[in-house]
Motif scaffolding. Structure first.
Motif, PDB file in Angstrom:
ATOM      1  N   LEU A 143       0.854  -1.184   0.000  1.00  0.00           N
ATOM      2  CA  LEU A 143       0.000   0.000   0.000  1.00  0.00           C
ATOM      3  C   LEU A 143       0.889   1.232   0.000  1.00  0.00           C
ATOM      4  N   VAL A 144       0.663   2.127  -0.943  1.00  0.00           N
ATOM      5  CA  VAL A 144       1.469   3.343  -1.025  1.00  0.00           C
ATOM      6  C   VAL A 144       0.594   4.544  -0.684  1.00  0.00           C
ATOM      7  N   LYS A 145       1.121   5.417   0.159  1.00  0.00           N
ATOM      8  CA  LYS A 145       0.371   6.588   0.601  1.00  0.00           C
ATOM      9  C   LYS A 145       1.207   7.839   0.364  1.00  0.00           C
ATOM     10  N   ARG A 146       0.635   8.773  -0.353  1.00  0.00           N
ATOM     11  CA  ARG A 146       1.319  10.010  -0.732  1.00  0.00           C
ATOM     12  C   ARG A 146       1.180  11.058   0.369  1.00  0.00           C
ATOM     13  N   LYS A 147       2.296  11.697   0.746  1.00  0.00           N
ATOM     14  CA  LYS A 147       2.257  12.687   1.824  1.00  0.00           C
ATOM     15  C   LYS A 147       1.378  13.875   1.453  1.00  0.00           C
ATOM     16  N   LYS A 148       1.368  14.239   0.165  1.00  0.00           N
ATOM     17  CA  LYS A 148       0.579  15.387  -0.282  1.00  0.00           C
ATOM     18  C   LYS A 148      -0.909  15.073  -0.372  1.00  0.00           C
ATOM     19  N   LEU A 193       0.770   9.382  -7.959  1.00  0.00           N
ATOM     20  CA  LEU A 193       2.133   9.654  -7.520  1.00  0.00           C
ATOM     21  C   LEU A 193       2.920  10.324  -8.632  1.00  0.00           C
ATOM     22  N   ARG A 194       3.843  11.184  -8.222  1.00  0.00           N
ATOM     23  CA  ARG A 194       4.718  11.880  -9.158  1.00  0.00           C
ATOM     24  C   ARG A 194       6.160  11.755  -8.680  1.00  0.00           C
ATOM     25  N   TYR A 195       7.077  11.869  -9.611  1.00  0.00           N
ATOM     26  CA  TYR A 195       8.486  11.897  -9.232  1.00  0.00           C
ATOM     27  C   TYR A 195       8.716  13.107  -8.326  1.00  0.00           C
ATOM     28  N   GLY A 196       9.433  12.881  -7.242  1.00  0.00           N
ATOM     29  CA  GLY A 196       9.658  13.930  -6.257  1.00  0.00           C
ATOM     30  C   GLY A 196       8.754  13.804  -5.046  1.00  0.00           C
ATOM     31  N   ASP A 197       7.726  12.944  -5.128  1.00  0.00           N
ATOM     32  CA  ASP A 197       6.806  12.764  -4.008  1.00  0.00           C
ATOM     33  C   ASP A 197       7.463  12.005  -2.857  1.00  0.00           C
ATOM     34  N   VAL A 198       7.053  12.364  -1.641  1.00  0.00           N
ATOM     35  CA  VAL A 198       7.434  11.621  -0.443  1.00  0.00           C
ATOM     36  C   VAL A 198       6.255  10.730  -0.071  1.00  0.00           C
ATOM     37  N   LYS A 241      11.274   8.766  -0.675  1.00  0.00           N
ATOM     38  CA  LYS A 241      11.083   9.700  -1.786  1.00  0.00           C
ATOM     39  C   LYS A 241      11.259   8.990  -3.130  1.00  0.00           C
ATOM     40  N   ILE A 242      10.316   9.250  -4.043  1.00  0.00           N
ATOM     41  CA  ILE A 242      10.365   8.691  -5.395  1.00  0.00           C
ATOM     42  C   ILE A 242      11.213   9.612  -6.270  1.00  0.00           C
ATOM     43  N   GLY A 243      12.323   9.107  -6.808  1.00  0.00           N
ATOM     44  CA  GLY A 243      13.226   9.934  -7.606  1.00  0.00           C
ATOM     45  C   GLY A 243      13.637   9.251  -8.898  1.00  0.00           C
ATOM     46  N   GLY A 244      14.576   9.889  -9.594  1.00  0.00           N
ATOM     47  CA  GLY A 244      15.091   9.312 -10.835  1.00  0.00           C
ATOM     48  C   GLY A 244      14.466   9.872 -12.091  1.00  0.00           C
ATOM     49  N   LEU A 295      14.538   4.882  -4.855  1.00  0.00           N
ATOM     50  CA  LEU A 295      13.843   4.917  -3.565  1.00  0.00           C
ATOM     51  C   LEU A 295      14.812   5.484  -2.533  1.00  0.00           C
ATOM     52  N   TYR A 296      14.507   6.694  -2.079  1.00  0.00           N
ATOM     53  CA  TYR A 296      15.434   7.445  -1.221  1.00  0.00           C
ATOM     54  C   TYR A 296      14.847   7.619   0.174  1.00  0.00           C
ATOM     55  N   ASN A 297      15.643   7.268   1.182  1.00  0.00           N
ATOM     56  CA  ASN A 297      15.232   7.469   2.568  1.00  0.00           C
ATOM     57  C   ASN A 297      15.610   8.891   2.988  1.00  0.00           C
ATOM     58  N   ILE A 298      14.608   9.757   3.183  1.00  0.00           N
ATOM     59  CA  ILE A 298      14.902  11.169   3.450  1.00  0.00           C
ATOM     60  C   ILE A 298      15.353  11.417   4.885  1.00  0.00           C
ATOM     61  N   LYS A 299      15.022  10.493   5.803  1.00  0.00           N
ATOM     62  CA  LYS A 299      15.484  10.604   7.186  1.00  0.00           C
ATOM     63  C   LYS A 299      15.334   9.254   7.879  1.00  0.00           C
TER      64      LYS A 299
END
Length: 289
Positions: free
Chosen positions: A120-125, A130-135, A169-172, A187-191
């Motif tokens: 299950l994926v949940k967008r912070k916004k 989902l978009r590139y750059g989303d957390v 964070k979704i990147g690339g 797939l980037y771990n922001i913290k």
């Protein structure tokens, strides 16, 4: 794009409606010709824009971190917040699943062809695609919400059954580009780690680690320097030369292929010819450093 527009794309030269013949046409026919030409150009541009995919320049020296995708059963489906998918690592061909382990994170692999959509994926916004750059927060059923936590062995990831952790964070790709199933991403771990999750051969636990900071390998992995050595296709130190060029080409083909499938499906197949013609150009443009 409407079917009639595609028909005009083919019909214009057959009808002689080209600039070379314009002087022999009446003002009304000239106006009709110009309008149809503008429609054709606009339609082509719309397809080109829809297929466009770019990899940010700051990713050029770490293309190998772009090694994840979402499986939705078919390629080209919009990835929506609140829905379930399968998270797949392209480098290891691993579909993430829950697997009980004694000393490491309770993670394992299943074949990407599996129809079990367990993430299950949940967008912070909030809701939406989902978009590139989303957390995002990621909930792996029945494991729980994925979070960063130090482990005695293996990758530092654990679960939380109660609270979503918006730390991934979704990147690339270019920020704002909508994510479709089959599109590659990092797939980037922001913290707190602030690093990319990558394929990494481990002695304990699932074969994942963090870019440059995790020691990847072991006696079996080190037998193949071409894969795990310096600048190896799956190394934690980045990529260079033909390896980087080939990997980038695969990423571009996957991204443009997903967009092609989406556009074709949305039009009921009527844009198939135009999309097939435009895709090679989009891939070539994506491959430019």
């Amino acid at each position: 794009m409407k079917t009639t527009t595609l028909i005009w794309l083919i019909a214009l030269p057959l009808l002689g409606l080209t600039n070379a013949h314009a002087e022999n046409r009446s003002p009304t026919k000239k106006a009709t010709m110009i309008k149809m030409q503008h429609q054709a150009i606009s339609s082509n541009q719309a397809v080109d824009n829809a297929l466009a995919f770019s990899i940010p320049k700051n990713m050029n020296k770490k293309l190998n971190v772009i090694q994840w995708t979402m499986n939705a059963g078919t390629v080209g489906r919009p990835i929506l917040s609140g829905n379930r998918y399968q998270l797949v690592n392209l480098a290891s061909n691993c579909g993430l699943k829950h697997q009980k382990r004694t000393f490491a994170a309770n993670l394992g692999c299943r074949k990407p062809s599996s129809k079990k959509m367990n993430l299950l994926v949940k967008r912070k916004k909030g809701d939406g695609q989902l978009r590139y750059g989303d957390v995002v927060a990621l909930n792996l059923n029945p494991y729980g919400w994925l979070k960063y936590k130090r482990q005695k062995k293996g990758i530092n990831i654990s679960d939380d059954n109660h609270n979503p952790h918006f730390i991934w964070k979704i990147g690339g790709g270019k920020n704002g580009t909508k994510l479709l199933s089959g599109m590659p991403f990092s797939l980037y771990n922001i913290k707190p780690n602030k690093n990319y999750v990558i394929y990494c051969k481990r002695t304990w636990g699932i074969d994942f680690g963090y870019f440059k900071t995790t020691k990847c390998g072991g006696w079996s992995a080190n037998l193949s320097g071409k894969v795990f050595g310096a600048n190896g296709a799956l190394s934690g130190d980045g990529m260079a030369g033909n390896l980087a060029k080939n990997w980038r080409d695969k990423l571009c083909k996957a991204a443009v292929g997903s967009a092609s499938a989406y556009i074709t499906a949305q039009s009921g197949g009527t844009t198939g010819v135009a999309v097939a013609a435009a895709a090679p150009k989009a891939i070539k443009k994506c491959n430019k450093w």
